[in-house]
Design an enzyme around this catalytic site. Structure first.
Site, PDB file in Angstrom:
ATOM      1  CG  ASP A 176      -1.876   1.155   1.235  1.00 50.39           C
ATOM      2  OD1 ASP A 176      -1.437   2.290   0.992  1.00 50.39           O
ATOM      3  OD2 ASP A 176      -3.074   0.913   1.438  1.00 50.39           O
ATOM      4  CG  HIS A 177       1.514   4.287  -3.209  1.00 48.88           C
ATOM      5  ND1 HIS A 177       0.280   3.994  -3.728  1.00 48.88           N
ATOM      6  CD2 HIS A 177       1.632   5.641  -3.290  1.00 48.88           C
ATOM      7  CE1 HIS A 177      -0.307   5.124  -4.115  1.00 48.88           C
ATOM      8  NE2 HIS A 177       0.499   6.135  -3.858  1.00 48.88           N
ATOM      9  CG  HIS A 239      -4.135   4.386  -0.788  1.00 49.81           C
ATOM     10  ND1 HIS A 239      -3.193   3.388  -0.724  1.00 49.81           N
ATOM     11  CD2 HIS A 239      -4.373   4.573  -2.113  1.00 49.81           C
ATOM     12  CE1 HIS A 239      -2.867   3.005  -1.956  1.00 49.81           C
ATOM     13  NE2 HIS A 239      -3.579   3.714  -2.814  1.00 49.81           N
TER      14      HIS A 239
END
Ligand SMILES: NC(=O)C1=CN([C@@H]2O[C@H](COP(=O)(O)OP(=O)(O)OC[C@H]3O[C@@H](n4cnc5c(N)ncnc54)[C@H](OP(=O)(O)O)[C@@H]3O)[C@@H](O)[C@H]2O)C=CC1
Ligand SMILES: O=C1O[C@H](COP(=O)(O)O)[C@@H](O)[C@H](O)[C@H]1O
Length: 502
Positions: A176-177, A239
């Site tokens: 999950d950047h 996010h």
């Protein structure tokens, strides 16, 4: 160590993964020797592939200058293998190449598999890694997968079951950047390394928490995916809820992956479930119309290439979320995310309770609450809004912002390591702190599922908003109902007046 990249000819590999590997190499964080094997369906020589990697680095690396010798040494680690994910023979050829390189470089059978391909391939690849023998190593193995992880609770569970038949949970790194963004990682330190903040990070002192991820871009070239996903799957399930977990988690006994993930899981377990009926009052969904952003006219969502002209897809979602535990009970957490909004900004604003006796100050003067503002991107900054007398304005009490800038984009002209670089490094060293554990993913889908159902059944309005705004007015009303407003929006004061007049 062997790094096998599925989807090595794709966009993500080009823009993020190769530049990240290169920067890690230059920072001496890439284990040596390493074998990197890229996969795609096309036919490429090793040399062609190395040229592609080089081109992507020259275009996308944060470093502006490149030493030809260093570049050459780095590229030497790369090999290419043609592979169609459905073709079992291709996995055998891959296994031969992996073994050949392990022998040539005399490296241990430690194998990492990065799936930078469409999600529909995640399960088939994992099963083929198992069945082909690629996963039967004398060392360790790890799997890194991109988002999205399923498209609802059921498909996420199905996918996880398949992955679990090939890899153990501790071998799976779900990226999950947002968890790789320096300021999201810093949240933990902010809370836990500062006794002053720690003592007020709770329901006693905090009035509400606002998490915003607004974007100016539209759906771009991804309509095929986005029109089926919407903001709820694209941003909220992953996010936004990850940022909420990071903000609301309790002090872990130790700062390590399992303790932090444990605390994040507890936050998700304490989220008050939204029923399909609640969705109408707790969630706002919107879709962008045409408008203007930075002086440029932009089309409405329905007119974007590849979007169904009658699409009901949400490009904006706001939600009021309650965490029913002793630390946060009674404190609303508001989240909102949208495309084609007025500004690109990811931020968390913590509004503190305002218990000042206004008469004591002077003339019933309105005193703004204290705010802790955490800017995650594009700038990285923490600031505190306090109140102070302004000697230039008759000693009037006015809010002042104290900035603690963490931005150091100069770093000798090298730029700051970006999310992918941090996360790939953690993947290389096996640190899963900033990856999503299956339990977090499952609990997120559980919370989101009634919202998906309500959207599907059209149980709530799809508010239209003009591109270049902060989204539909209904998102402001969500806060006004509790006596709050979104902080830092330029237009909020005007909207508030309008809503109050109604
Ligand atoms: N691009 C981005 O900014 C982001 C992407 N992601 C995720 O990353 C993943 C990859 O995205 P992206 O790079 O944009 O996708 P692309 O469509 O650009 O690339 C897809 C890759 O998959 C390969 N591929 C397609 N079909 C097959 C097949 N049958 N067998 C083997 N390989 C195949 C393609 O190789 P070839 O055509 O050579 O066979 C190509 O390398 C997705 O899960 C996406 O959701 C997540 C966040 C951001
Ligand atoms: O994962 C995604 O994130 C981007 C936004 O990321 P950011 O780092 O630029 O804030 C979003 O545009 C995209 O739709 C989504 O898939």
């Amino acid at each position: 160590m062997t790094f096998v990249l599925f989807g090595a000819t794709g966009d993500l590999a080009k823009r993020k993964i190769f530049p990240a590997l290169y920067n890690l190499y230059l920072d001496q964080k890439l284990p040596q020797p390493i074998s990197i094997i890229g996969l795609g369906r096309g036919t490429l020589t090793h040399n062609d592939f190395q040229e592609k990697v080089k081109e992507s680095i020259l275009t996308f690396s944060r470093r502006l200058e490149h030493d030809a010798g260093e570049m050459g040494d780095f590229l030497e680690a790369f090999r290419y293998n043609t592979l169609d994910v459905n073709n079992t023979e291709d996995y055998q050829k891959l296994l031969q190449l992996v073994k050949q390189r392990e022998a040539e470089l005399q490296i241990k059978e430690n194998r990492m598999f990065y799936l930078s391909v469409a999600p529909k391939f995640f399960d088939i690849i994992a099963l083929n890694i198992r069945d082909s023998g690629l996963g039967a190593t004398n060392g360790w193995k790890r799997l890194m997968i991109e988002k999205p992880f399923g498209r609802d609770l059921q498909t996420a569970r199905q996918l996880n079951k398949k992955l679990s038949s090939a890899f153990e949970e501790e071998e799976i790194f779900r990226i999950d950047h947002y968890l790789g963004k320096p300021m999201v990682q810093n949240l933990e330190a902010l809370e836990f390394a500062n006794p002053v903040l720690q003592s007020i990070w709770n329901r006693e002192h905090i009035a509400n928490v606002q998490i915003t991820a607004s974007e100016t871009v539209g759906v771009e070239t991804r309509a095929g995916y986005y029109d089926q996903a919407g903001a709820i799957r694209d941003m909220v399930q992953n996010h936004m809820l990850q940022m909420l977990m990071m903000t609301a988690m309790n002090l872990p006994k130790k700062i390590n992956a399992s303790e932090i993930r444990n605390e994040k899981r507890k936050v998700m377990e304490a989220l008050r479930p939204v029923t399909k009926e609640d969705v109408q009052t707790q969630i706002v969904r919107g879709q962008y119309l045409s408008g203007e952003i930075n002086g440029q006219k932009v089309p409405g969502y329905k007119d974007e290439p590849g979007v169904d002209p009658s699409s009901n897809t949400d490009t904006f979602v706001a939600a009021r979320i309650w965490i029913d535990n002793p630390f946060w009970s009674g404190v609303p957490f508001y989240i909102r995310t949208g495309k084609r909004m007025k500004e690109k900004s990811t931020r968390i604003v913590i509004e503190f309770k305002n218990s000042l006796d206004l008469h004591y100050i002077n003339d019933n003067q309105k005193v703004e609450p204290n705010l802790l503002i955490i800017e995650i991107s594009p700038g990285e900054n923490v600031s505190l809004q306090l109140n102070s007398k302004n000697p230039m304005n008759n000693g009037k009490i006015e809010p002042v912002r104290i900035n603690f800038s963490c931005e150091d984009s100069s770093r000798n002209g090298l730029g700051v390591p970006e999310a992918y670089e941090r996360l790939i490094y953690d993947f290389l060293i096996g640190n899963s702190t900033f990856f999503a554990h299956w339990k977090e993913v499952e609990l997120s889908w559980e919370w989101v599922q009634p919202i998906l159902d309500a959207f599907e059944e059209n149980l709530l309005p799809l508010h239209e908003y003009s591109s270049g705004t902060y989204g539909p007015d209904a998102a402001n009303t969500l806060l006004l109902e509790n006596g709050f407003k979104w902080w830092l929006d330029e237009k909020v004061e005007e909207n508030k007046e309008k809503v109050l007049q109604k």
